[in-house]
Write a protein that holds these residues in place. Structure first.
Motif, PDB file in Angstrom:
ATOM      1  N   GLU A 182       8.325  13.791   6.761  1.00 34.68           N
ATOM      2  CA  GLU A 182       9.757  13.474   6.824  1.00 34.68           C
ATOM      3  C   GLU A 182      10.109  12.541   7.986  1.00 34.68           C
ATOM      4  OE1 GLU A 182       8.646  16.966   9.066  1.00 34.68           O
ATOM      5  OE2 GLU A 182       8.503  16.637   6.918  1.00 34.68           O
ATOM      6  N   GLU A 183       9.244  12.453   8.988  1.00 31.92           N
ATOM      7  CA  GLU A 183       9.488  11.562  10.127  1.00 31.92           C
ATOM      8  C   GLU A 183       8.815  10.198   9.959  1.00 31.92           C
ATOM      9  OE1 GLU A 183       9.762  13.587  14.198  1.00 31.92           O
ATOM     10  OE2 GLU A 183       8.324  14.826  13.085  1.00 31.92           O
ATOM     11  N   GLY A 184       8.066  10.020   8.879  1.00 29.27           N
ATOM     12  CA  GLY A 184       7.411   8.745   8.627  1.00 29.27           C
ATOM     13  C   GLY A 184       5.978   8.642   9.127  1.00 29.27           C
ATOM     14  N   PHE A 185       5.438   9.738   9.695  1.00 32.50           N
ATOM     15  CA  PHE A 185       4.052   9.734  10.154  1.00 32.50           C
ATOM     16  C   PHE A 185       3.129   9.935   8.957  1.00 32.50           C
ATOM     17  CE2 PHE A 185       6.256  10.560  14.042  1.00 32.50           C
ATOM     18  CZ  PHE A 185       5.457   9.982  15.023  1.00 32.50           C
ATOM     19  N   MET A 186       2.021   9.196   8.938  1.00 31.05           N
ATOM     20  CA  MET A 186       1.062   9.325   7.858  1.00 31.05           C
ATOM     21  C   MET A 186       0.475  10.736   7.841  1.00 31.05           C
ATOM     22  SD  MET A 186      -0.857   5.616   7.936  1.00 31.05           S
ATOM     23  CE  MET A 186      -1.903   6.021   6.542  1.00 31.05           C
ATOM     24  N   THR A 187       0.258  11.265   6.655  1.00 26.42           N
ATOM     25  CA  THR A 187      -0.308  12.600   6.522  1.00 26.42           C
ATOM     26  C   THR A 187      -1.741  12.565   6.000  1.00 26.42           C
ATOM     27  OG1 THR A 187       0.659  12.822   4.309  1.00 26.42           O
ATOM     28  CG2 THR A 187       1.947  13.685   6.171  1.00 26.42           C
ATOM     29  N   GLU A 188      -2.213  11.409   5.585  1.00 25.83           N
ATOM     30  CA  GLU A 188      -3.583  11.239   5.092  1.00 25.83           C
ATOM     31  C   GLU A 188      -4.269  10.168   5.937  1.00 25.83           C
ATOM     32  OE1 GLU A 188      -4.983  13.042   2.685  1.00 25.83           O
ATOM     33  OE2 GLU A 188      -3.142  14.157   2.298  1.00 25.83           O
ATOM     34  N   PRO A 189      -4.931  10.550   7.032  1.00 23.88           N
ATOM     35  CA  PRO A 189      -5.543   9.557   7.923  1.00 23.88           C
ATOM     36  C   PRO A 189      -6.520   8.611   7.221  1.00 23.88           C
ATOM     37  CG  PRO A 189      -5.528  11.702   8.976  1.00 23.88           C
ATOM     38  CD  PRO A 189      -5.087  11.908   7.552  1.00 23.88           C
ATOM     39  N   GLY A 190      -7.090   9.044   6.104  1.00 20.05           N
ATOM     40  CA  GLY A 190      -8.021   8.198   5.369  1.00 20.05           C
ATOM     41  C   GLY A 190      -7.363   7.007   4.691  1.00 20.05           C
ATOM     42  N   LEU A 196      -1.825   8.713  12.416  1.00 24.93           N
ATOM     43  CA  LEU A 196      -2.125  10.118  12.668  1.00 24.93           C
ATOM     44  C   LEU A 196      -0.847  10.938  12.827  1.00 24.93           C
ATOM     45  CD1 LEU A 196      -4.983   9.526  15.248  1.00 24.93           C
ATOM     46  CD2 LEU A 196      -5.213  10.166  12.840  1.00 24.93           C
ATOM     47  N   PRO A 197      -0.966  12.261  12.735  1.00 19.90           N
ATOM     48  CA  PRO A 197       0.217  13.106  12.934  1.00 19.90           C
ATOM     49  C   PRO A 197       0.761  12.975  14.369  1.00 19.90           C
ATOM     50  CG  PRO A 197      -1.587  14.386  11.984  1.00 19.90           C
ATOM     51  CD  PRO A 197      -2.146  13.055  12.387  1.00 19.90           C
ATOM     52  N   LYS A 198       2.037  13.217  14.494  1.00 16.38           N
ATOM     53  CA  LYS A 198       2.668  13.216  15.812  1.00 16.38           C
ATOM     54  C   LYS A 198       2.001  14.282  16.667  1.00 16.38           C
ATOM     55  CE  LYS A 198       6.806  14.971  16.218  1.00 16.38           C
ATOM     56  NZ  LYS A 198       8.264  15.182  16.161  1.00 16.38           N
ATOM     57  N   PRO A 199       1.682  13.964  17.934  1.00 19.69           N
ATOM     58  CA  PRO A 199       1.043  14.969  18.812  1.00 19.69           C
ATOM     59  C   PRO A 199       1.952  16.173  19.034  1.00 19.69           C
ATOM     60  CG  PRO A 199       0.964  12.790  19.817  1.00 19.69           C
ATOM     61  CD  PRO A 199       1.857  12.682  18.606  1.00 19.69           C
ATOM     62  N   HIS A 246       0.845  -1.190   0.000  1.00 26.97           N
ATOM     63  CA  HIS A 246       0.000   0.000   0.000  1.00 26.97           C
ATOM     64  C   HIS A 246       0.880   1.238   0.000  1.00 26.97           C
ATOM     65  CE1 HIS A 246      -3.532  -2.422   0.879  1.00 26.97           C
ATOM     66  NE2 HIS A 246      -2.833  -3.015   1.823  1.00 26.97           N
ATOM     67  N   GLU A 247       0.654   2.111  -0.972  1.00 24.55           N
ATOM     68  CA  GLU A 247       1.397   3.368  -0.998  1.00 24.55           C
ATOM     69  C   GLU A 247       0.673   4.373  -0.107  1.00 24.55           C
ATOM     70  OE1 GLU A 247       2.804   6.712  -4.187  1.00 24.55           O
ATOM     71  OE2 GLU A 247       2.740   4.622  -4.833  1.00 24.55           O
ATOM     72  N   ILE A 248       1.414   4.934   0.848  1.00 24.52           N
ATOM     73  CA  ILE A 248       0.824   5.891   1.787  1.00 24.52           C
ATOM     74  C   ILE A 248       1.654   7.169   1.804  1.00 24.52           C
ATOM     75  CG2 ILE A 248      -0.313   4.191   3.265  1.00 24.52           C
ATOM     76  CD1 ILE A 248       2.084   4.477   5.206  1.00 24.52           C
ATOM     77  N   HIS A 249       0.984   8.279   2.084  1.00 26.41           N
ATOM     78  CA  HIS A 249       1.651   9.572   2.193  1.00 26.41           C
ATOM     79  C   HIS A 249       2.169   9.746   3.616  1.00 26.41           C
ATOM     80  CE1 HIS A 249      -0.823  10.084  -1.384  1.00 26.41           C
ATOM     81  NE2 HIS A 249       0.088  10.970  -1.756  1.00 26.41           N
ATOM     82  N   VAL A 250       3.419  10.173   3.717  1.00 26.58           N
ATOM     83  CA  VAL A 250       4.063  10.354   5.019  1.00 26.58           C
ATOM     84  C   VAL A 250       4.809  11.688   5.042  1.00 26.58           C
ATOM     85  CG1 VAL A 250       4.334   7.868   5.436  1.00 26.58           C
ATOM     86  CG2 VAL A 250       6.148   9.124   4.268  1.00 26.58           C
TER      87      VAL A 250
END
Length: 104
Positions: A15-23, A97-100, A9-13
């Motif tokens: 620079e730290e590797g956190f997903m940027t598209e929760p959907g 989700l994004p880093k808190p 699965h290609e996912i958007h992240v």
């Protein structure tokens, strides 16, 4: 925005590797993300993940450890057992989700 491929699965992240598209997140993807950081998900992990995702949907930002504990009803000590060393950061990563705010 950079992308990465996890389990096909290609996912958007970021620079730290956190997903940027929760959907783009799925429960199967969560299992893969958890495995990457050495966590085998249990029912207790899923309780925390589901709270965090639901809270994000309502609040528009990733909950802090304090909010997860107070509002989510999951003791901080338990969160440290489930997601050792940096529970808020690791939980957000697995939950897609994004880093808190405030996490280093």
């Amino acid at each position: 925005m950079p992308t990465t491929t996890i389990d096909g699965h290609e996912i958007h992240v970021n620079e730290e590797g956190f997903m940027t598209e929760p959907g783009e997140w799925t429960e199967d993807l969560a299992k893969s993300l958890a495995a990457q950081i050495g966590i085998d998900l249990t029912d207790e992990h899923w309780k925390a993940i589901r709270f965090l995702r639901d809270d994000y949907a309502h609040e528009g930002e990733t909950a802090t450890l304090r909010r997860i504990s107070v509002v989510g009803g999951i003791p901080t000590k338990t969160l440290f057992q489930l997601f050792p060393q940096k529970p808020a950061k690791k939980l957000a990563y697995v939950a897609g989700l994004p880093k808190p705010h405030g996490c280093v």
